[in-house]
Design a protein around this motif. Sequence first.
Motif, PDB file in Angstrom:
ATOM      1  N   ASP A   1       0.805  -1.224   0.000  1.00  0.00           N
ATOM      2  CA  ASP A   1       0.000   0.000   0.000  1.00  0.00           C
ATOM      3  C   ASP A   1       0.836   1.272   0.000  1.00  0.00           C
ATOM      4  OD1 ASP A   1       1.003  -0.098   2.551  1.00  0.00           O
ATOM      5  OD2 ASP A   1      -0.936   0.046   3.575  1.00  0.00           O
TER       6      ASP A   1
ATOM      7  N   GLY B   1       2.805  -8.598   0.454  1.00  0.00           N
ATOM      8  CA  GLY B   1       1.380  -8.891   0.336  1.00  0.00           C
ATOM      9  C   GLY B   1       0.927  -8.734  -1.107  1.00  0.00           C
ATOM     10  N   GLY B   2       0.113  -7.729  -1.360  1.00  0.00           N
ATOM     11  CA  GLY B   2      -0.427  -7.534  -2.707  1.00  0.00           C
ATOM     12  C   GLY B   2      -1.803  -8.151  -2.844  1.00  0.00           C
ATOM     13  N   ASP B   3      -2.559  -7.635  -3.793  1.00  0.00           N
ATOM     14  CA  ASP B   3      -3.943  -8.084  -4.002  1.00  0.00           C
ATOM     15  C   ASP B   3      -4.160  -8.441  -5.463  1.00  0.00           C
ATOM     16  OD1 ASP B   3      -4.886  -7.573  -1.299  1.00  0.00           O
ATOM     17  OD2 ASP B   3      -4.710  -5.443  -1.787  1.00  0.00           O
ATOM     18  N   ASP B   4      -5.170  -9.255  -5.692  1.00  0.00           N
ATOM     19  CA  ASP B   4      -5.640  -9.492  -7.051  1.00  0.00           C
ATOM     20  C   ASP B   4      -6.491  -8.303  -7.490  1.00  0.00           C
ATOM     21  OD1 ASP B   4      -4.480 -11.955  -6.698  1.00  0.00           O
ATOM     22  OD2 ASP B   4      -6.370 -13.044  -6.496  1.00  0.00           O
ATOM     23  N   ASP B   5      -6.311  -7.870  -8.729  1.00  0.00           N
ATOM     24  CA  ASP B   5      -7.192  -6.846  -9.282  1.00  0.00           C
ATOM     25  C   ASP B   5      -7.351  -7.093 -10.770  1.00  0.00           C
ATOM     26  OD1 ASP B   5      -4.884  -5.852 -10.533  1.00  0.00           O
ATOM     27  OD2 ASP B   5      -4.560  -4.296  -9.021  1.00  0.00           O
TER      28      ASP B   5
ATOM     29  N   THR C   1      -2.691 -10.630 -10.720  1.00  0.00           N
ATOM     30  CA  THR C   1      -2.920 -11.335  -9.466  1.00  0.00           C
ATOM     31  C   THR C   1      -1.785 -11.022  -8.488  1.00  0.00           C
ATOM     32  OG1 THR C   1      -1.677 -13.283 -10.184  1.00  0.00           O
ATOM     33  CG2 THR C   1      -4.053 -13.219 -10.694  1.00  0.00           C
ATOM     34  N   ALA C   2      -2.037 -11.273  -7.226  1.00  0.00           N
ATOM     35  CA  ALA C   2      -0.988 -11.108  -6.222  1.00  0.00           C
ATOM     36  C   ALA C   2       0.170 -12.061  -6.512  1.00  0.00           C
ATOM     37  CB  ALA C   2      -1.558 -11.353  -4.827  1.00  0.00           C
ATOM     38  N   ARG C   3      -0.129 -13.237  -6.990  1.00  0.00           N
ATOM     39  CA  ARG C   3       0.921 -14.206  -7.310  1.00  0.00           C
ATOM     40  C   ARG C   3       1.833 -13.673  -8.414  1.00  0.00           C
ATOM     41  NH1 ARG C   3      -0.108 -20.471  -9.395  1.00  0.00           N
ATOM     42  NH2 ARG C   3       2.091 -20.998  -9.714  1.00  0.00           N
TER      43      ARG C   3
ATOM     44  N   ARG D   1       2.365 -10.523  -9.146  1.00  0.00           N
ATOM     45  CA  ARG D   1       3.142  -9.414  -8.585  1.00  0.00           C
ATOM     46  C   ARG D   1       4.333  -9.940  -7.774  1.00  0.00           C
ATOM     47  NH1 ARG D   1      -2.098  -6.722  -8.597  1.00  0.00           N
ATOM     48  NH2 ARG D   1      -1.830  -4.677  -9.594  1.00  0.00           N
ATOM     49  N   ARG D   2       4.105 -10.986  -7.006  1.00  0.00           N
ATOM     50  CA  ARG D   2       5.228 -11.561  -6.249  1.00  0.00           C
ATOM     51  C   ARG D   2       6.312 -12.062  -7.188  1.00  0.00           C
ATOM     52  NH1 ARG D   2       0.904 -13.564  -3.040  1.00  0.00           N
ATOM     53  NH2 ARG D   2       0.966 -15.586  -4.126  1.00  0.00           N
TER      54      ARG D   2
END
Length: 278
Positions: A216, A246-250, A254-256, A258-259
């Motif tokens: 964030d 962390g990170g979120d799907d949007d 996906t958060a995955r 982004r990681r």
Amino acid sequence: MKPASFDYLRPATVADALAALAAGGDDARVIAGGQSLMPMLNMRLVQPRLLIDLGRLEELRTLRVEDGWLSVGAAVTQAEVLARRTLAQEVPLLAAALPWVGHFQTRNRGTLCGSVAHADPSAETPLCLVATGGEVVLRNLRRRRTVAAADFFLGPLTTVKAADEIVECIRFPLARPGSGHAFREQSMRHGDFAIAACAATVDGERASLAVGGVADRPTTRSWPLVAGGLPPDLDDALNAFAWDLGGDDDQHATARYRRDLVRRIGRTVLEEALSCRR
């Protein structure tokens, strides 16, 4: 959609702008380049009664080196900073990142201080300010205060700036001899908001990575160099950092994903920063 009606003020001095901002309270907003605020006005996400334009105040059009810092005033545009011939020697990370900011047309209007005040987690300027250990200078009618960039951002579109304060300028420390810097990001198209952005610095005996677009706010992690090189367990360290963000799907990623970008781009920029040490 068009903005709700508001009064518009173009003050003659910074003091006049601060007085109007103090009098307007929560119903007043400041604008410089407008590349962040105007879309929010058009979508009526914000509906101020008074808009105070700082864009033509000569007091805020400062771009200079002072006491080991590059100081960028609130009315200085992204294009003006990018066109500075000595920028790559002074703040090489910023020189590498600014071409990723929006497009030629938006950089002619957008300001660095406006991006910092807006505090979008995907924005490049806040990321570079945190990565380099920069500062934000805030001012109201009563005082001027300086906040470390790492302490300025609280979350998405949220900072420690009070309602009666403006970001008078931001300050980047000048690059030291022997330091290295690199920047890369992944977005849907060049100029779009970053899905993940990575800014690397290698200075002294440490390597640091700052990441935007995942958590964030811009977030950093550093590791000691080993025999002058990156640590042998860097992949494990980047993996742990990616999970901590962390990170979120949007709708963009996906958060995955982004990681995975943090792991791959993070290693790339760290290697680049190490290889280009001056």
